[in-house]
Scaffold this motif. Structure first.
Motif, PDB file in Angstrom:
ATOM      1  N   SER A 116       0.807  -1.301   0.059  1.00 24.85           N
ATOM      2  CA  SER A 116       0.187  -0.155  -0.085  1.00 24.85           C
ATOM      3  C   SER A 116       0.973   1.481  -0.042  1.00 24.85           C
ATOM      4  CB  SER A 116      -0.863  -0.024   0.995  1.00 24.85           C
ATOM      5  OG  SER A 116      -2.001  -0.947   1.153  1.00 24.85           O
ATOM      6  N   ARG A 117       1.949   1.084   0.684  1.00 24.11           N
ATOM      7  CA  ARG A 117       2.972   2.271   0.573  1.00 24.11           C
ATOM      8  C   ARG A 117       4.012   2.392  -0.780  1.00 24.11           C
ATOM      9  NH1 ARG A 117       2.926   0.772   6.063  1.00 24.11           N
ATOM     10  NH2 ARG A 117       4.693  -0.169   6.101  1.00 24.11           N
ATOM     11  N   HIS A 118       3.801   1.564  -1.449  1.00 25.25           N
ATOM     12  CA  HIS A 118       4.412   1.134  -2.492  1.00 25.25           C
ATOM     13  C   HIS A 118       6.090   0.973  -2.295  1.00 25.25           C
ATOM     14  CE1 HIS A 118       1.267   2.913  -4.683  1.00 25.25           C
ATOM     15  NE2 HIS A 118       0.953   3.883  -3.930  1.00 25.25           N
ATOM     16  N   VAL A 119       6.274   0.139  -1.396  1.00 22.70           N
ATOM     17  CA  VAL A 119       7.384  -0.225  -0.935  1.00 22.70           C
ATOM     18  C   VAL A 119       7.980  -1.057  -2.165  1.00 22.70           C
ATOM     19  CG1 VAL A 119       8.972  -1.437   0.704  1.00 22.70           C
ATOM     20  CG2 VAL A 119       7.244  -0.072   1.504  1.00 22.70           C
ATOM     21  N   GLY A 120       9.279  -1.108  -2.561  1.00 18.39           N
ATOM     22  CA  GLY A 120       9.749  -1.995  -3.819  1.00 18.39           C
ATOM     23  C   GLY A 120       9.481  -3.248  -3.390  1.00 18.39           C
ATOM     24  N   ILE A 121       9.334  -4.203  -4.426  1.00 18.10           N
ATOM     25  CA  ILE A 121       9.221  -5.708  -4.028  1.00 18.10           C
ATOM     26  C   ILE A 121      10.525  -6.319  -3.489  1.00 18.10           C
ATOM     27  CG2 ILE A 121       9.633  -6.758  -6.454  1.00 18.10           C
ATOM     28  CD1 ILE A 121       6.532  -7.526  -4.052  1.00 18.10           C
ATOM     29  N   ASP A 122      11.598  -5.901  -4.028  1.00 19.81           N
ATOM     30  CA  ASP A 122      12.966  -6.485  -3.224  1.00 19.81           C
ATOM     31  C   ASP A 122      13.218  -5.764  -2.256  1.00 19.81           C
ATOM     32  OD1 ASP A 122      13.442  -7.566  -6.063  1.00 19.81           O
ATOM     33  OD2 ASP A 122      14.621  -5.808  -6.710  1.00 19.81           O
ATOM     34  N   GLU A 123      12.791  -4.715  -1.575  1.00 18.37           N
ATOM     35  CA  GLU A 123      12.752  -4.106  -0.439  1.00 18.37           C
ATOM     36  C   GLU A 123      11.850  -4.852   0.453  1.00 18.37           C
ATOM     37  OE1 GLU A 123      12.598  -0.040   2.202  1.00 18.37           O
ATOM     38  OE2 GLU A 123      12.150  -0.085  -0.036  1.00 18.37           O
TER      39      GLU A 123
END
Length: 200
Positions: A116-123
């Motif tokens: 939801s907060r658009h954190v990167g998938i790798d992160e």
């Protein structure tokens, strides 16, 4: 008897497509889980949604979050949470497994929040690797020390002795109840402990 679903805090921007993630332990007979509706490969599915100017719709090429029990109906299985990406050929980008219901609940909620907060998938993968070790798997009372207490007293004892705990007797009895799966009734007579509460 109705079974309550695991309580979840779903952030805005998500659609729950399916949810049978029950707050229930497996019931095992003849090597299989018989309450399999809560221990199959399709327990929960969620997709992000967006407003297209007219209505809320799922994001076509967005993420898909899925939870299941693998292998389904098997006592040796575990919960598996996956986050996939893409519309046609879904590619699993994050996978997390655990037998602990509370642990998987916390991981599920973290993933929902991160996406939801658009954190990167790798992160997200890195965060799970770090935070997964810190998640409280047993948030209630003495559950977290269950094995430690059982180890102190030995497998053959049904009770910790009062001297081993050294607490006020009601606390002593409560700790004993939480420390063992095979509980015995706690009865006190006017002389103190009944024989079943004494050291074996």
């Amino acid at each position: 008897m109705s079974v309550q679903l695991v309580p979840l805090h779903i952030p805005s921007g998500w659609a729950i497509l399916h949810n049978s993630f029950g707050d229930v332990d497996p019931v095992i007979e003849h090597g299989y889980i018989i309450n399999g509706e809560f221990f199959n490969e399709n327990l929960l599915s969620a997709k992000p949604i967006e407003f297209n100017g007219i209505d809320w719709v799922t994001v076509g090429d967005g993420y898909l979050l899925q939870l299941g029990w693998y292998p389904e109906y098997r006592p040796e299985g575990c919960y598996r949470l996956t986050v996939s990406q893409g519309s046609d050929d879904q590619k699993i980008v994050v996978k997390y497994e655990s037998k602990e219901r509370e642990e998987i609940r916390q991981v599920l909620q973290r993933c929902l929040g991160w996406v939801s907060r658009h954190v990167g998938i790798d992160e997200i993968g890195s965060l799970l690797e770090i935070e997964g070790k810190q998640i409280d798997k047993n948030p209630l009372g003495f559950r977290g020390v269950r094995k430690k207490i059982a180890g102190i007293s030995g497998d053959k004892l049904n009770r910790l002795t009062y001297s081993q705990v050294g607490w006020w007797s009601p606390v002593y009895y409560e700790v004993c109840n939480m420390a063992y799966l095979d509980q015995k009734s706690n009865r006190i007579d006017y002389n103190g402990f009944t024989p079943e509460n004494k050291m074996a």
